[in-house]
Design an enzyme around this catalytic site. Structure first.
Site, mmCIF file in Angstrom:
data_model
loop_
_atom_site.group_PDB
_atom_site.id
_atom_site.type_symbol
_atom_site.label_atom_id
_atom_site.label_comp_id
_atom_site.label_asym_id
_atom_site.label_seq_id
_atom_site.Cartn_x
_atom_site.Cartn_y
_atom_site.Cartn_z
ATOM 1 N N LYS A 9 -16.311 16.487 -43.335
ATOM 2 C CA LYS A 9 -15.372 16.861 -44.414
ATOM 3 C C LYS A 9 -16.058 17.206 -45.732
ATOM 4 O O LYS A 9 -15.606 18.073 -46.453
ATOM 5 C CB LYS A 9 -14.319 15.780 -44.608
ATOM 6 C CG LYS A 9 -14.859 14.454 -45.102
ATOM 7 C CD LYS A 9 -13.797 13.369 -44.983
ATOM 8 C CE LYS A 9 -14.362 12.052 -45.452
ATOM 9 N NZ LYS A 9 -13.630 10.899 -44.908
ATOM 10 N N ARG A 104 -6.033 0.484 -46.045
ATOM 11 C CA ARG A 104 -5.734 1.907 -46.024
ATOM 12 C C ARG A 104 -5.014 2.134 -44.705
ATOM 13 O O ARG A 104 -3.946 1.567 -44.527
ATOM 14 C CB ARG A 104 -6.996 2.756 -46.211
ATOM 15 C CG ARG A 104 -6.648 4.175 -46.698
ATOM 16 C CD ARG A 104 -7.852 5.069 -46.937
ATOM 17 N NE ARG A 104 -8.487 5.500 -45.692
ATOM 18 C CZ ARG A 104 -9.542 6.320 -45.624
ATOM 19 N NH1 ARG A 104 -10.093 6.776 -46.758
ATOM 20 N NH2 ARG A 104 -10.067 6.676 -44.471
HETATM 21 C C1 LIG Z 1 -14.503 9.965 -44.526
HETATM 22 C C2 LIG Z 1 -14.298 9.123 -43.326
HETATM 23 C C3 LIG Z 1 -15.396 8.692 -42.576
HETATM 24 C C4 LIG Z 1 -16.826 8.965 -42.988
HETATM 25 O O1 LIG Z 1 -17.131 8.177 -44.081
HETATM 26 P P1 LIG Z 1 -18.612 8.158 -44.702
HETATM 27 O O2 LIG Z 1 -18.574 7.038 -45.679
HETATM 28 O O3 LIG Z 1 -18.819 9.484 -45.328
HETATM 29 O O4 LIG Z 1 -19.533 7.906 -43.572
HETATM 30 C C5 LIG Z 1 -15.150 7.942 -41.438
HETATM 31 N N1 LIG Z 1 -13.898 7.641 -41.060
HETATM 32 C C6 LIG Z 1 -12.810 8.040 -41.747
HETATM 33 C C7 LIG Z 1 -11.465 7.678 -41.261
HETATM 34 C C8 LIG Z 1 -12.983 8.792 -42.915
HETATM 35 O O5 LIG Z 1 -11.899 9.181 -43.608
#
Ligand SMILES: *Cc1c(COP(=O)(O)O)cnc(C)c1O
Length: 307
Positions: A9, A104
């Protein structure tokens, strides 16, 4: 025994980065937005892609056609996925996210059994596993307690429903300290979704570099568009600013002040680290104001920030 989903992302689904991650051995790609997943599909990325945010109901058909797996927390949404998957004549896999304390996404642990019972009734939906996400909202750290709870929930689902869960996705980059600690037992966790740690080489809980990784693979480069000697203190009657409250001090002096062509619309200026000798002193939508301690910055010269 832990495989990695490379989370895309932060790159908006850059096909170049996707290919690099796949070559490096990630077993799947993950993204929270269907737009980025579509970008990767259009650029012929055929690897499994996981939608890592629970589906937006109005995007269900696109999700069925572009993503192999989605994370889910609402039976209503999973029912819509089932209807769309039947219509498209495909099986859609899901990971059921469990709330482990960060507040969350996720089903509360005492609701898991009921939710799984409902899921297993739905045609064209395959419950591939469960997952959890910590640290993002309240900074709750993954540890042996909450990770053992996730493993225990996996065992309990398998026991109750006589099924096998292939994936137990333990979390994000914030799980690395836990996962790489030799003295812990990772239990049933066999997958992590990693973005920041791969892209920036940083461990997010303490924002520290991870040994052996580069922290400058992604830098923000901006060009100088104004460079002048200016007073340190503004003058005139003071109202609100576009963004921050200004603290004024009585001391007036002169500095070498420059404007870089980047601002709040591009990034979070508070997250930028300037090179030695350059200080970030202000930002608005499209302007980043810096002062240079020694040399005047030339118009058109580039300044590199760590993000
Ligand atoms: C953004 C996200 C990740 C990745 O998180 P990082 O801290 O960038 O490794 C993993 N799982 C979910 C659900 C996310 O929204």
């Amino acid at each position: 025994g832990i495989s990695v989903t490379g989370v895309m992302k932060a790159t908006l689904g850059s096909p170049k980065v996707a290919k690099a991650l796949l070559q490096a051995g990630v077993h799947a790609l993950g993204d929270s937005r269907i737009e980025n997943i579509k970008t990767m599909r259009q650029m012929q990325i055929t690897a499994p892609i996981i939608l890592i945010r629970t589906p937006i109901p109005s995007q269900i058909d696109q999700i069925i056609s572009c993503a192999n797996i989605s994370v889910n927390t609402e039976i209503e949404v999973i029912k819509k996925l089932s209807v769309a998957a039947q219509r498209a004549n495909v099986t859609h896999s899901i990971l059921l996210m469990i709330e482990l304390g960060d507040l969350r996404e996720g089903v509360m642990p005492d609701q898991v059994e009921n939710t799984v019972r409902e899921i297993l009734k739905l045609p064209n939906i395959y419950l591939q596993g469960i997952g959890a996400n910590l640290a993002c909202r309240n900074g709750i750290s993954p540890d042996s307690k909450n990770m053992s709870e996730l493993s225990a929930i996996a065992f309990s689902i398998e026991d109750t429903f006589k099924i096998r869960l292939n994936i137990v996705s333990g979390g994000n980059s914030a799980n690395l300290n836990w996962a790489l600690n030799d003295s812990i037992d990772v239990g049933r966790v066999n997958e992590l979704r990693l973005g920041e740690s791969i892209l920036l080489g940083l461990e997010p809980l303490e924002n520290k570099p991870i040994p052996g990784l580069y922290i400058d693979t992604i830098t923000l480069v901006s060009e100088v568009i104004e460079s002048k000697i200016k007073p340190t203190q503004p003058w005139g009657d003071m109202g609100l600013t576009a963004f921050e409250k200004i603290e004024t001090t009585a001391e007036q002096s002169f500095v070498s002040q420059s404007i870089l062509a980047v601002g709040h619309q591009d990034t979070d200026p508070k997250g930028l680290q300037a090179p030695l000798g350059i200080n970030i002193v202000g930002a608005s939508s499209d302007h980043l104001i810096v002062t240079a301690e020694k040399h005047r910055l030339n118009i058109g010269s580039e300044v590199r920030f760590q993000i």
